[in-house]
Design a protein around this motif. Sequence first.
Motif, mmCIF file in Angstrom:
data_model
loop_
_atom_site.group_PDB
_atom_site.id
_atom_site.type_symbol
_atom_site.label_atom_id
_atom_site.label_comp_id
_atom_site.label_asym_id
_atom_site.label_seq_id
_atom_site.Cartn_x
_atom_site.Cartn_y
_atom_site.Cartn_z
ATOM 1 N N GLN A 81 0.872 -1.103 0.179
ATOM 2 C CA GLN A 81 0.140 -0.021 -0.048
ATOM 3 C C GLN A 81 0.932 1.302 -0.187
ATOM 4 O OE1 GLN A 81 -4.168 -0.521 1.970
ATOM 5 N NE2 GLN A 81 -2.730 -1.266 3.230
ATOM 6 N N GLU A 82 2.164 1.215 0.930
ATOM 7 C CA GLU A 82 2.812 2.382 0.781
ATOM 8 C C GLU A 82 3.522 2.892 -0.500
ATOM 9 O OE1 GLU A 82 5.656 1.404 4.020
ATOM 10 O OE2 GLU A 82 3.776 1.364 5.514
ATOM 11 N N THR A 85 0.758 3.935 -2.573
ATOM 12 C CA THR A 85 0.287 5.645 -2.443
ATOM 13 C C THR A 85 1.354 6.334 -3.023
ATOM 14 O OG1 THR A 85 -0.779 4.794 -0.492
ATOM 15 C CG2 THR A 85 0.283 7.217 -0.505
ATOM 16 N N TYR A 113 -5.466 1.254 -8.477
ATOM 17 C CA TYR A 113 -5.182 1.083 -7.166
ATOM 18 C C TYR A 113 -4.943 -0.162 -6.896
ATOM 19 C CZ TYR A 113 -3.975 6.147 -5.873
ATOM 20 O OH TYR A 113 -3.646 7.439 -5.656
ATOM 21 N N THR A 181 -7.166 2.658 -1.774
ATOM 22 C CA THR A 181 -7.594 4.079 -1.841
ATOM 23 C C THR A 181 -7.788 4.598 -0.699
ATOM 24 O OG1 THR A 181 -8.554 3.153 -4.119
ATOM 25 C CG2 THR A 181 -9.111 5.557 -3.327
ATOM 26 N N GLU A 184 -4.779 5.703 1.025
ATOM 27 C CA GLU A 184 -4.123 6.879 0.885
ATOM 28 C C GLU A 184 -4.711 8.022 1.290
ATOM 29 O OE1 GLU A 184 -3.450 9.482 -3.386
ATOM 30 O OE2 GLU A 184 -2.648 7.380 -3.233
#
Length: 196
Positions: A81-82, A85, A113, A181, A184
């Motif tokens: 996820q990082e 983002t 995403y 999403t 983020e």
Amino acid sequence: MKKKSKDTLLKVIAVIAVVLALLFLFKGNIYRMAVKYEDGGSRKSYDIKDDNLANYINQNLPNDESLDATIDIDQIIDLSQEITTKTLDFSLEAQESDPKKLILSAEANCVGYAAFTAAVGNYLLSRFGMDKEWEAKPKKGKLYLFGNNMHKSMKSGWFKDHDFVVFRNKSTKEEIYADPTVHEYFGVKRVDRYQK
């Protein structure tokens, strides 16, 4: 009279500040309490075969020699996820979901995403030797707000068609839901599954 009014105003501001701080600290819990996810079907999964994309992912890993020995599924999900983002900017108009193309355009909607996060997740699972046990899949989501199926009543937008990622243990069938999403925008690392 003026002093009393000023004291009341200060108390109101203090209460508002405390409430806002609590909302910020517990935003993940609040989000998970309010919104639940249901698997509405699979999306196309992408394998990362492009050396440039693989190098990009590797360059964005923490500089920690012990990572190979200590990494677990939660760290894989967080890193996926990082990296997503850091790489992508959200755009409702974006249509691409192929990670090889997204790395160049840098714009994606929730479908992109989820596809990018799942591809990065699967790459990291393979890189760290966890791919025999775990897999990441992008999913079409049905969202429930306080138990109400928002998918049925919406014509468009966030609740009508919102993708997320399921990290699934192949042997135990444990599933961990993540919405890149939401990660983020709100910093929420995990989301909850809808229980009927």
